[in-house]
Scaffold this motif. Sequence first.
Motif, PDB file in Angstrom:
ATOM      1  N   PRO A  76     -10.653 -18.544   0.184  1.00  0.00           N
ATOM      2  CA  PRO A  76      -9.793 -17.146   0.312  1.00  0.00           C
ATOM      3  C   PRO A  76     -10.493 -15.878   0.265  1.00  0.00           C
ATOM      4  O   PRO A  76     -10.102 -14.760   0.051  1.00  0.00           O
ATOM      5  CB  PRO A  76      -8.856 -17.354  -1.072  1.00  0.00           C
ATOM      6  CG  PRO A  76      -9.925 -17.941  -1.975  1.00  0.00           C
ATOM      7  CD  PRO A  76     -10.773 -18.915  -1.186  1.00  0.00           C
ATOM      8  N   THR A  77     -11.675 -16.013   0.627  1.00  0.00           N
ATOM      9  CA  THR A  77     -12.572 -14.768   0.530  1.00  0.00           C
ATOM     10  C   THR A  77     -12.483 -13.601   1.557  1.00  0.00           C
ATOM     11  O   THR A  77     -12.737 -12.404   1.166  1.00  0.00           O
ATOM     12  CB  THR A  77     -14.200 -15.119   0.791  1.00  0.00           C
ATOM     13  OG1 THR A  77     -14.163 -15.992   2.089  1.00  0.00           O
ATOM     14  CG2 THR A  77     -14.780 -16.111  -0.108  1.00  0.00           C
ATOM     15  N   GLU A  78     -11.523 -13.935   2.520  1.00  0.00           N
ATOM     16  CA  GLU A  78     -11.113 -12.757   3.271  1.00  0.00           C
ATOM     17  C   GLU A  78     -10.037 -11.680   2.824  1.00  0.00           C
ATOM     18  O   GLU A  78      -9.735 -10.693   3.147  1.00  0.00           O
ATOM     19  CB  GLU A  78     -10.584 -13.203   4.684  1.00  0.00           C
ATOM     20  CG  GLU A  78      -9.273 -13.873   4.588  1.00  0.00           C
ATOM     21  CD  GLU A  78      -8.582 -14.421   6.081  1.00  0.00           C
ATOM     22  OE1 GLU A  78      -8.031 -13.524   6.335  1.00  0.00           O
ATOM     23  OE2 GLU A  78      -8.846 -15.837   6.300  1.00  0.00           O
ATOM     24  N   PHE A  79      -9.645 -12.234   1.557  1.00  0.00           N
ATOM     25  CA  PHE A  79      -8.635 -11.416   1.019  1.00  0.00           C
ATOM     26  C   PHE A  79      -9.157 -10.682  -0.251  1.00  0.00           C
ATOM     27  O   PHE A  79      -9.767 -11.308  -1.108  1.00  0.00           O
ATOM     28  CB  PHE A  79      -7.285 -12.322   0.488  1.00  0.00           C
ATOM     29  CG  PHE A  79      -6.967 -13.053   1.691  1.00  0.00           C
ATOM     30  CD1 PHE A  79      -5.741 -12.548   2.540  1.00  0.00           C
ATOM     31  CD2 PHE A  79      -6.798 -14.536   1.678  1.00  0.00           C
ATOM     32  CE1 PHE A  79      -5.481 -13.301   3.586  1.00  0.00           C
ATOM     33  CE2 PHE A  79      -6.287 -15.168   2.814  1.00  0.00           C
ATOM     34  CZ  PHE A  79      -5.609 -14.559   3.593  1.00  0.00           C
ATOM     35  N   ARG A  80      -8.847  -9.548  -0.194  1.00  0.00           N
ATOM     36  CA  ARG A  80      -9.406  -8.473  -1.380  1.00  0.00           C
ATOM     37  C   ARG A  80      -9.018  -8.940  -2.690  1.00  0.00           C
ATOM     38  O   ARG A  80      -9.775  -9.096  -3.456  1.00  0.00           O
ATOM     39  CB  ARG A  80      -8.750  -7.071  -1.031  1.00  0.00           C
ATOM     40  CG  ARG A  80      -9.373  -6.288  -2.294  1.00  0.00           C
ATOM     41  CD  ARG A  80     -10.995  -5.811  -1.800  1.00  0.00           C
ATOM     42  NE  ARG A  80     -11.613  -4.900  -2.764  1.00  0.00           N
ATOM     43  CZ  ARG A  80     -11.958  -5.247  -3.958  1.00  0.00           C
ATOM     44  NH1 ARG A  80     -11.923  -6.557  -4.502  1.00  0.00           N
ATOM     45  NH2 ARG A  80     -12.465  -4.250  -4.819  1.00  0.00           N
ATOM     46  N   SER A  81      -7.490  -9.518  -3.030  1.00  0.00           N
ATOM     47  CA  SER A  81      -7.581  -9.988  -4.296  1.00  0.00           C
ATOM     48  C   SER A  81      -8.396 -10.901  -4.882  1.00  0.00           C
ATOM     49  O   SER A  81      -8.384 -11.553  -6.060  1.00  0.00           O
ATOM     50  CB  SER A  81      -5.953 -10.122  -4.470  1.00  0.00           C
ATOM     51  OG  SER A  81      -5.599 -11.137  -3.645  1.00  0.00           O
ATOM     52  N   TRP A 124     -11.765 -11.556  -3.924  1.00  0.00           N
ATOM     53  CA  TRP A 124     -13.039 -11.144  -3.760  1.00  0.00           C
ATOM     54  C   TRP A 124     -13.515 -11.396  -5.281  1.00  0.00           C
ATOM     55  O   TRP A 124     -13.102 -11.354  -6.467  1.00  0.00           O
ATOM     56  CB  TRP A 124     -13.349  -9.791  -3.784  1.00  0.00           C
ATOM     57  CG  TRP A 124     -13.218  -9.594  -2.051  1.00  0.00           C
ATOM     58  CD1 TRP A 124     -12.721 -10.206  -1.192  1.00  0.00           C
ATOM     59  CD2 TRP A 124     -13.326  -8.188  -1.471  1.00  0.00           C
ATOM     60  NE1 TRP A 124     -12.966  -9.674   0.099  1.00  0.00           N
ATOM     61  CE2 TRP A 124     -13.165  -8.512   0.194  1.00  0.00           C
ATOM     62  CE3 TRP A 124     -14.004  -7.039  -1.833  1.00  0.00           C
ATOM     63  CZ2 TRP A 124     -13.366  -7.410   0.972  1.00  0.00           C
ATOM     64  CZ3 TRP A 124     -13.946  -5.995  -1.005  1.00  0.00           C
ATOM     65  CH2 TRP A 124     -13.820  -6.150   0.262  1.00  0.00           C
ATOM     66  N   VAL A 127      -4.155 -17.872  -0.528  1.00  0.00           N
ATOM     67  CA  VAL A 127      -3.924 -16.604   0.327  1.00  0.00           C
ATOM     68  C   VAL A 127      -3.270 -15.619  -0.304  1.00  0.00           C
ATOM     69  O   VAL A 127      -2.566 -16.002  -1.233  1.00  0.00           O
ATOM     70  CB  VAL A 127      -3.618 -17.106   1.718  1.00  0.00           C
ATOM     71  CG1 VAL A 127      -4.324 -18.217   2.408  1.00  0.00           C
ATOM     72  CG2 VAL A 127      -2.011 -17.712   1.619  1.00  0.00           C
ATOM     73  N   GLU A 128      -3.159 -14.484   0.295  1.00  0.00           N
ATOM     74  CA  GLU A 128      -2.175 -13.410  -0.371  1.00  0.00           C
ATOM     75  C   GLU A 128      -0.910 -13.970  -0.218  1.00  0.00           C
ATOM     76  O   GLU A 128      -0.558 -14.609   0.748  1.00  0.00           O
ATOM     77  CB  GLU A 128      -2.619 -12.054   0.450  1.00  0.00           C
ATOM     78  CG  GLU A 128      -3.978 -11.473   0.647  1.00  0.00           C
ATOM     79  CD  GLU A 128      -4.194 -10.605  -0.657  1.00  0.00           C
ATOM     80  OE1 GLU A 128      -3.346 -10.966  -1.617  1.00  0.00           O
ATOM     81  OE2 GLU A 128      -5.270 -10.082  -0.619  1.00  0.00           O
ATOM     82  N   VAL A 161       1.046 -13.565   2.929  1.00  0.00           N
ATOM     83  CA  VAL A 161       0.597 -14.154   4.126  1.00  0.00           C
ATOM     84  C   VAL A 161       1.264 -15.618   3.749  1.00  0.00           C
ATOM     85  O   VAL A 161       1.425 -16.257   4.999  1.00  0.00           O
ATOM     86  CB  VAL A 161      -0.916 -14.244   4.138  1.00  0.00           C
ATOM     87  CG1 VAL A 161      -1.687 -15.211   5.067  1.00  0.00           C
ATOM     88  CG2 VAL A 161      -1.444 -12.638   4.328  1.00  0.00           C
TER      89      VAL A 161
END
Length: 424
Positions: free
Chosen positions: A57-62, A64, A401-402, A405
Amino acid sequence: MENGSQRKWQFGGNEELNTAAISVRGALAMLMNNVNNPDDGDHHPQRPTIMLGRGDPTEFRSFWTTQSAVDAVTDALQSFKFNSYCPTGGVLEARRAIAEYLSRDLSHKLLAEDVYLTGGCTQAIEIMVSVLARPGSNILLPRPGYPQYEARASFDHLEVRHFDLLPENGWEVDLDAVEALADHNTAAIVIINPSNPCGNVFTYQHLEKIAETAKKLGIFVISDEVYGHLTFGSNPFVPMGKFSSTVPVITLGSISKTWIVPGWKLGWIVKNDPKGIFDKTGIVDSIKNYLDITTDPATYFQGAIPQIFERTKETFFSNIIGIMREAADIVYEMIKEIPCLTCPHKPQGSMVVLVKLNLSTLEGIDDDIQFCLKLAKEESVIVLPGVTVGLKNWLRITFAVELPVLEDGLQRIKAFYQRHSKKQ
């Protein structure tokens, strides 16, 4: 060559590796190649691809990772203390920190020499399977399970015997089957807790029964705990090392999932063996010998471990778990609205859930691979076919994921069902 003839080349690829290449990555690449690639004039609107097939899930800011972990890596790199070759087993400060970190959940204290650092949990799996691959030996693997174990065992000529996880019992191990499978050549049983691909978390009582069964059979337990503490249901995470006074345990883990840094590739092999059984069997020597001939995780990541463990605030973990709990609720409830899917149990841990594909409700779809290929093409949604993890006509859905999404992806799956459902 005379008369224009040409000598036949004498080299080729490793067929053992080719036949062993069962991988999540390979399945996902096949599906991604099908996204927005309609044929026969079937043109579907191009939309952003939603990846529900991989636990990253690293593409989602929450999702990180915490800034303190990044700062720890930066500090280690800038210290100039971790630029040398790595000693066998890993940087001592990192091994000691991991021992202390894992000991918090155990009744015995781990030492630095119980910990061996690896390039993520994937390399830890490779090492342990290779260590056990003596002629004639076999290993017990869960079905469904993580395909890396099977692929590596095939490559190393280690016989695999599968025991079932029972969906009707919350994906618990079929212990009667384990007893029937094992013989004098069985070395170990593998469990994955919290589970990838099922999303369940074993209870203390069930882990205790696994330990007692392994002791009875004279085998040890390899416990894959890469998702350790990523739990959000009624069952808390209990490390298998709790039962190491009953049976020796090798624990595999990493910082990849808990700190949401799969690309850092820093994992470990840990022996939980207060009675010293491993030292008498040569297992430890084999692990060390393997480590002497393989690559090591980057030393500056190792050097950052003590600071990562010391400075990460509990709020980082609680925030991630809060998101995962909400996501688990969403995926469980929305799947109820998709008649072609059945979720046996709400996920309680990890980042994934396994759902059954009800083909009788669908027209023109014969199996899970065809379902996933068409879903990718028509809806730009990627889910993993269950055959990849050992259960044909099931699907593994990743929900890390967010939340918007995730909801969009599940709505697209529902629309896909409606388009392909059998008409009354």
